[in-house]
Design a protein around this motif. Structure first.
Motif, PDB file in Angstrom:
ATOM      1  N   HIS A 141      -9.436  29.302   2.012  1.00  0.00           N
ATOM      2  CA  HIS A 141     -10.030  28.312   2.921  1.00  0.00           C
ATOM      3  C   HIS A 141      -9.001  27.590   3.779  1.00  0.00           C
ATOM      4  CE1 HIS A 141     -13.238  28.383  -0.360  1.00  0.00           C
ATOM      5  NE2 HIS A 141     -13.736  29.006   0.672  1.00  0.00           N
TER       6      HIS A 141
ATOM      7  N   TYR B 106      -9.919  26.537   7.361  1.00  0.00           N
ATOM      8  CA  TYR B 106     -10.942  25.491   7.450  1.00  0.00           C
ATOM      9  C   TYR B 106     -10.365  24.125   7.075  1.00  0.00           C
ATOM     10  CZ  TYR B 106     -14.004  29.562   7.499  1.00  0.00           C
ATOM     11  OH  TYR B 106     -14.606  30.750   7.811  1.00  0.00           O
ATOM     12  N   VAL B 107      -9.591  24.087   6.002  1.00  0.00           N
ATOM     13  CA  VAL B 107      -9.027  22.809   5.548  1.00  0.00           C
ATOM     14  C   VAL B 107      -8.034  22.273   6.583  1.00  0.00           C
ATOM     15  CG1 VAL B 107      -7.624  21.681   3.778  1.00  0.00           C
ATOM     16  CG2 VAL B 107      -9.346  23.357   3.111  1.00  0.00           C
TER      17      VAL B 107
ATOM     18  N   GLY C 288      -7.778  23.106   9.702  1.00  0.00           N
ATOM     19  CA  GLY C 288      -8.510  22.819  10.935  1.00  0.00           C
ATOM     20  C   GLY C 288      -9.187  21.460  10.906  1.00  0.00           C
ATOM     21  N   SER C 289      -9.870  21.135   9.808  1.00  0.00           N
ATOM     22  CA  SER C 289     -10.602  19.869   9.783  1.00  0.00           C
ATOM     23  C   SER C 289      -9.642  18.685   9.682  1.00  0.00           C
ATOM     24  CB  SER C 289     -11.613  19.845   8.638  1.00  0.00           C
ATOM     25  OG  SER C 289     -10.981  20.126   7.423  1.00  0.00           O
ATOM     26  N   PHE C 290      -8.550  18.820   8.895  1.00  0.00           N
ATOM     27  CA  PHE C 290      -7.583  17.720   8.831  1.00  0.00           C
ATOM     28  C   PHE C 290      -6.863  17.554  10.168  1.00  0.00           C
ATOM     29  CE2 PHE C 290      -7.014  15.742   4.611  1.00  0.00           C
ATOM     30  CZ  PHE C 290      -7.968  16.444   3.911  1.00  0.00           C
TER      31      PHE C 290
END
Lengths: 52, 145, 245
Positions: free
Chosen positions: A9, A12-13, A15-17
């Motif tokens: 992941h 995703y991790v 990217g969101s942070f």
């Protein structure tokens, strides 16, 4: 870049942070720019009131 | 003095009015807001006939069958009262597993099998490290035996 | 009885106090957010189901909480401004909107990024996601309405009414996951009693939440000051404050 490894992941991790960091910094920049612009405008107005 | 109270009451009335309106609207639209139907609702014939809808439930352990050579998967969804058999071919989400909450989008064939073209995983609000989950399982398991 | 409101409601007083408080909130926010991010990413254990993917919760939940918290603040400030005719309250409401919109966007975006690997989709039209999107448009509508009306007083009153009416959406967002079948799971920490999260994970979420709150306070105070400067054109107190700083 081992510290940015979050298994399958990772994208995703990170990217969101990353997006969160961008939004937070944008908030700071926008608010400070607004205040300093308004301060400059107020000073200009006061200065022009003094001259005549 | 007085006008302040008038404004306070006015805003209160506006809020009550809008709140009531929203409540009635949402109640009227209740059917459309439901994201999925449970197997019991499907068994009771609640979903509109001949239309696509979503069915949500837990994957019955041991019910998952994969076809050799293609992506077709068969499994059974349950809400612990009724069940719905689902056929799906495609990529399953990471969280798909036996016992997991799943929402399938598709239509009910005449044979009573739900043919899905989209499968989403619904997870619960519990978060815990693997060790905790493991120990919960053993506690639970020892109770059952 | 309302003297404290009136005292805080006086622009020069508020301007001075907020200028003094902002650095405190800023440093607290920086410390808490850095600690929360580090703890959430590296100290908290991975989830048994979602593994490291669950760490997105540390930015998603604080943003989503703040998106609602800021809206309630905005509507309250707007109501105070409308009822007691306090200009400063309108300034606070106006300053809330862009901050709230940015956190609503963040909640939607991080939620979408989280949904893709876990649920298997970027977006669904379930009650929770849809009502949160409505919140974003409420913020946009509020800002557009203010921008469309030239006269300050009229802009204040019209936008305040919109903010107050829109508050109906807040309980809908909060309880959507309980009232209807949704893809989004119910709340982890806001329900009464024990949170459905392991303590080692929860700590960092609370740290992050506190950090986001301080961040909001710092940005809000800065924006309200900018708003007050604009609205206090030609008033005597400005001269001392502006030239002193």
């Amino acid at each position: 870049m081992e510290f940015l490894d979050f298994g399958k992941h990772t994208a995703y991790v990170v990217g969101s942070f990353g997006l969160t960091l961008i939004v937070l910094v944008a908030n700071v920049v926008a608010a400070r720019a607004r205040l300093s612009n308004r301060l400059k405008a107020a000073r200009r107005r006061l200065a022009s009131e003094d001259t005549p | 003095m007085k006008s302040r109270h008038h404004r306070l009451i006015g805003i209160g009335l506006v809020l009550v009015g809008v709140g009531l309106g929203a409540t009635f609207l949402l109640r009227a639209m209740n059917e459309n807001i439901l994201f999925y139907y449970s197997p019991s609702q499907v068994a009771a014939g609640e979903p509109p006939e001949g239309r696509r809808f979503r069915v949500g439930g837990l994957v019955v352990p041991g019910s998952v069958q994969r076809e050799e050579g293609n992506l077709e998967v068969k499994f059974v969804l349950t809400d612990n009262a009724q069940t719905v058999a689902v056929v799906y071919s495609g990529i399953l989400p990471d969280l798909f597993r036996e016992g997991q909450g799943i929402i399938a989008h598709g239509e009910l064939t005449t044979a009573g099998v739900f043919t899905a073209d989209e499968v989403l995983a619904k997870h619960d609000e519990n978060y815990m490290p693997p060790e905790v989950e493991e120990s919960l399982k053993t506690v639970h398991g020892s109770k059952e035996t | 009885m309302w003297t404290w409101i009136h005292k805080l409601g006086s622009p020069p007083h508020f301007y001075r106090i907020s200028a003094r408080l902002t650095p405190w909130f800023s440093w607290a926010a920086l410390l808490l957010i850095v600690a929360g991010a580090y703890g959430g990413l590296y100290v908290a254990p991975a989830d048994y189901q979602q593994l490291d993917g669950f760490r997105i919760i540390y930015v998603h939940v604080p943003s989503a909480s703040l998106s609602l918290f800021i809206y309630v603040n905005m509507a309250l400030a707007a109501a105070v401004g409308l009822i007691w005719r306090i200009k400063l309250a309108h300034a606070v409401a106006a300053a809330c909107a862009p901050i709230g919109a940015s956190f609503t966007f963040l909640a939607l975006a991080t939620g979408s990024i989280w949904a893709k690997p876990m649920w298997g989709t970027w977006w669904v039209w379930d009650a929770r996601l849809t009502s949160e999107l409505v919140l974003l448009f409420l913020y946009f509508g509020y800002m557009a309405l203010r921008a469309a009306i030239d006269d300050d007083t009229r802009a204040d009153r019209a936008s305040a009414l919109l903010a107050i009416i829109g508050v109906i959406n807040v309980p809908i967002i909060k309880y959507s996951v309980e009232w209807w079948n949704t893809l989004h799971q119910p709340a982890t920490i806001s329900k009464m009693g024990k949170p459905s999260m392991d303590f080692d994970m929860l700590v960092w979420l609370l740290v992050m939440l506190a950090g986001f709150m301080c961040f909001f306070a710092a940005i809000l105070l800065t924006r309200v000051r900018a708003e007050v400067l604009l609205r206090s054109r030609g008033q005597k107190w400005l001269r001392n404050t502006v030239e002193g700083s």
